[in-house]
Design a protein around this motif. Structure first.
Motif, PDB file in Angstrom:
ATOM      1  N   THR A 157       0.831  -1.198   0.000  1.00  0.00           N
ATOM      2  CA  THR A 157       0.000   0.000   0.000  1.00  0.00           C
ATOM      3  C   THR A 157       0.870   1.255   0.000  1.00  0.00           C
ATOM      4  N   ARG A 158       1.968   1.230   0.731  1.00  0.00           N
ATOM      5  CA  ARG A 158       2.860   2.385   0.752  1.00  0.00           C
ATOM      6  C   ARG A 158       3.504   2.603  -0.611  1.00  0.00           C
ATOM      7  N   ILE A 159       3.844   1.534  -1.303  1.00  0.00           N
ATOM      8  CA  ILE A 159       4.397   1.657  -2.648  1.00  0.00           C
ATOM      9  C   ILE A 159       3.367   2.266  -3.590  1.00  0.00           C
ATOM     10  N   ASP A 160       2.127   1.772  -3.523  1.00  0.00           N
ATOM     11  CA  ASP A 160       1.074   2.295  -4.391  1.00  0.00           C
ATOM     12  C   ASP A 160       0.816   3.773  -4.120  1.00  0.00           C
ATOM     13  N   ARG A 161       0.936   4.182  -2.865  1.00  0.00           N
ATOM     14  CA  ARG A 161       0.704   5.588  -2.529  1.00  0.00           C
ATOM     15  C   ARG A 161       1.750   6.480  -3.203  1.00  0.00           C
ATOM     16  N   THR A 162       3.006   6.049  -3.187  1.00  0.00           N
ATOM     17  CA  THR A 162       4.048   6.831  -3.856  1.00  0.00           C
ATOM     18  C   THR A 162       3.814   6.890  -5.358  1.00  0.00           C
ATOM     19  N   THR A 163       3.393   5.785  -5.932  1.00  0.00           N
ATOM     20  CA  THR A 163       3.079   5.766  -7.365  1.00  0.00           C
ATOM     21  C   THR A 163       1.958   6.750  -7.687  1.00  0.00           C
ATOM     22  N   ASN A 164       0.939   6.781  -6.846  1.00  0.00           N
ATOM     23  CA  ASN A 164      -0.165   7.712  -7.076  1.00  0.00           C
ATOM     24  C   ASN A 164       0.312   9.159  -7.044  1.00  0.00           C
ATOM     25  N   TRP A 165       1.210   9.479  -6.111  1.00  0.00           N
ATOM     26  CA  TRP A 165       1.751  10.837  -6.053  1.00  0.00           C
ATOM     27  C   TRP A 165       2.461  11.194  -7.364  1.00  0.00           C
ATOM     28  N   ALA A 166       3.262  10.260  -7.852  1.00  0.00           N
ATOM     29  CA  ALA A 166       4.017  10.527  -9.078  1.00  0.00           C
ATOM     30  C   ALA A 166       3.092  10.711 -10.275  1.00  0.00           C
ATOM     31  N   VAL A 167       2.047   9.904 -10.365  1.00  0.00           N
ATOM     32  CA  VAL A 167       1.107  10.012 -11.488  1.00  0.00           C
ATOM     33  C   VAL A 167       0.346  11.337 -11.423  1.00  0.00           C
ATOM     34  N   VAL A 168      -0.123  11.704 -10.232  1.00  0.00           N
ATOM     35  CA  VAL A 168      -0.854  12.968 -10.077  1.00  0.00           C
ATOM     36  C   VAL A 168       0.052  14.148 -10.405  1.00  0.00           C
ATOM     37  N   LEU A 169       1.292  14.113  -9.938  1.00  0.00           N
ATOM     38  CA  LEU A 169       2.230  15.194 -10.235  1.00  0.00           C
ATOM     39  C   LEU A 169       2.457  15.321 -11.734  1.00  0.00           C
ATOM     40  N   THR A 170       2.666  14.203 -12.418  1.00  0.00           N
ATOM     41  CA  THR A 170       2.895  14.228 -13.865  1.00  0.00           C
ATOM     42  C   THR A 170       1.696  14.803 -14.602  1.00  0.00           C
ATOM     43  N   ALA A 171       0.502  14.349 -14.260  1.00  0.00           N
ATOM     44  CA  ALA A 171      -0.699  14.846 -14.923  1.00  0.00           C
ATOM     45  C   ALA A 171      -0.895  16.339 -14.671  1.00  0.00           C
ATOM     46  N   THR A 172      -0.615  16.771 -13.449  1.00  0.00           N
ATOM     47  CA  THR A 172      -0.772  18.197 -13.122  1.00  0.00           C
ATOM     48  C   THR A 172       0.204  19.054 -13.897  1.00  0.00           C
ATOM     49  N   LEU A 173       1.452  18.624 -13.981  1.00  0.00           N
ATOM     50  CA  LEU A 173       2.463  19.395 -14.706  1.00  0.00           C
ATOM     51  C   LEU A 173       2.148  19.469 -16.196  1.00  0.00           C
ATOM     52  N   LEU A 174       1.709  18.360 -16.771  1.00  0.00           N
ATOM     53  CA  LEU A 174       1.367  18.370 -18.197  1.00  0.00           C
ATOM     54  C   LEU A 174       0.196  19.319 -18.472  1.00  0.00           C
ATOM     55  N   THR A 175      -0.787  19.274 -17.593  1.00  0.00           N
ATOM     56  CA  THR A 175      -1.942  20.157 -17.780  1.00  0.00           C
ATOM     57  C   THR A 175      -1.529  21.619 -17.699  1.00  0.00           C
ATOM     58  N   TRP A 176      -0.694  21.929 -16.723  1.00  0.00           N
ATOM     59  CA  TRP A 176      -0.263  23.321 -16.545  1.00  0.00           C
ATOM     60  C   TRP A 176       0.660  23.774 -17.669  1.00  0.00           C
ATOM     61  N   ALA A 177       1.601  22.891 -18.064  1.00  0.00           N
ATOM     62  CA  ALA A 177       2.605  23.288 -19.059  1.00  0.00           C
ATOM     63  C   ALA A 177       1.999  23.597 -20.420  1.00  0.00           C
ATOM     64  N   PHE A 178       0.879  22.940 -20.748  1.00  0.00           N
ATOM     65  CA  PHE A 178       0.266  23.143 -22.060  1.00  0.00           C
ATOM     66  C   PHE A 178      -1.030  23.958 -21.979  1.00  0.00           C
ATOM     67  N   SER A 179      -1.244  24.622 -20.853  1.00  0.00           N
ATOM     68  CA  SER A 179      -2.447  25.448 -20.718  1.00  0.00           C
ATOM     69  C   SER A 179      -2.270  26.852 -21.293  1.00  0.00           C
ATOM     70  N   GLY A 180      -1.044  27.179 -21.679  1.00  0.00           N
ATOM     71  CA  GLY A 180      -0.788  28.492 -22.265  1.00  0.00           C
ATOM     72  C   GLY A 180       0.515  28.487 -23.039  1.00  0.00           C
ATOM     73  N   GLU A 181       0.637  29.388 -23.997  1.00  0.00           N
ATOM     74  CA  GLU A 181       1.829  29.404 -24.842  1.00  0.00           C
ATOM     75  C   GLU A 181       3.055  29.945 -24.121  1.00  0.00           C
ATOM     76  N   ASN A 182       2.863  30.688 -23.059  1.00  0.00           N
ATOM     77  CA  ASN A 182       3.990  31.329 -22.380  1.00  0.00           C
ATOM     78  C   ASN A 182       4.476  30.549 -21.155  1.00  0.00           C
ATOM     79  N   ARG A 183       4.023  29.348 -21.005  1.00  0.00           N
ATOM     80  CA  ARG A 183       4.496  28.545 -19.879  1.00  0.00           C
ATOM     81  C   ARG A 183       5.964  28.182 -20.080  1.00  0.00           C
ATOM     82  N   PRO A 184       6.811  28.339 -19.061  1.00  0.00           N
ATOM     83  CA  PRO A 184       8.232  28.005 -19.215  1.00  0.00           C
ATOM     84  C   PRO A 184       8.448  26.498 -19.336  1.00  0.00           C
TER      85      PRO A 184
END
Length: 235
Positions: A49-76
């Motif tokens: 369960t602890r391993i799965d929790r870390t995996t979930n954090w990594a997946v959520v972080l990746t999805a959040t960054l992708l959404t933010w990075a491509f939400s505008g043309e001026n994103r660094p």
């Protein structure tokens, strides 16, 4: 009615060695193994369960960054590089947890192979000295999976795809949304760091991930599921 508890002496040798009697009594021994199996299975499940929790954090972080990075043309673009660093940190945490998880998983597999499988189909124990192996591990628990192998396993299961998505998104960000589409390398610059250095660092990092993933071919972790076609294990 006599009180048998008054005769109990925890310091006597016979009481200290009372569990040794189970070694010579078949029913007591099998009952003890059942309790041991449930205990080790509970530990294994908790660490899984602890391993799965870390995996979930990594997946959520990746999805959040992708959404933010491509939400505008001026994103660094370097935000995606920061995401790679953070996902790599999660990889290190999960690899450490995996090594601990494998302690309990190896015990569970030892019992399953040599007790339960043999009870269902009496074809002989897989390890003739399994009782000695289990006893030694109970007395002195040891980490059985090397760091490199644990990182390699977690890369193959989760983190190499996640990091590949981030690297691919970073390249898309540089090529499609770059202000200088004709010169992607210069567009990869971060502050005073030249783009050539940044691109080289990302390339070395990504090649290094693949090297760690494919290098340790002789696996030491015990009990992973596998198919006939796979040379690596599948969890």
């Amino acid at each position: 009615m006599s009180d048998d508890s008054s005769d109990f002496d925890p310091q006597s040798r016979s009481e200290r060695e009372v569990a040794g009697e189970a070694a010579t009594d078949r029913s007591d021994f099998l009952s003890l193994m059942g309790h041991a199996y449930r205990g080790e299975l509970g530990r294994m499940t908790a660490w899984r369960t602890r391993i799965d929790r870390t995996t979930n954090w990594a997946v959520v972080l990746t999805a959040t960054l992708l959404t933010w990075a491509f939400s505008g043309e001026n994103r660094p673009h370097y935000v995606l590089l920061v995401g790679m660093v953070m996902v790599t940190v999660f990889l290190g945490i999960e690899a450490r947890r995996y090594r601990t998880y494998d302690i309990w998983r190896s015990r569970v597999r030892l019992l399953e192979e040599n007790v339960f499988a043999n009870a269902l189909d009496p074809d002989g124990a897989e390890q003739a000295n399994w009782r000695e192996l289990l006893s030694d591990d109970f007395r002195e628990p040891t980490v059985k999976t090397p760091r490199t192998e644990s990182v390699s396993r977690r890369l193959g299961r989760v983190y190499l795809p996640l990091l590949s998505v981030l690297v691919g998104a970073w390249l898309v960000r540089l090529t499609v949304f770059s202000g200088t589409p004709g010169n992607v390398v210069s567009g990869a610059a971060i502050g005073g760091l030249p783009g050539r250095l940044v691109v080289a660092a990302v390339a070395v990092f990504y090649v290094g991930l693949w090297a760690v993933y494919v290098w340790p071919r002789q696996r030491q972790a015990k009990g992973e599921l596998r198919t006939a076609e796979e040379t690596d294990d599948w969890k």
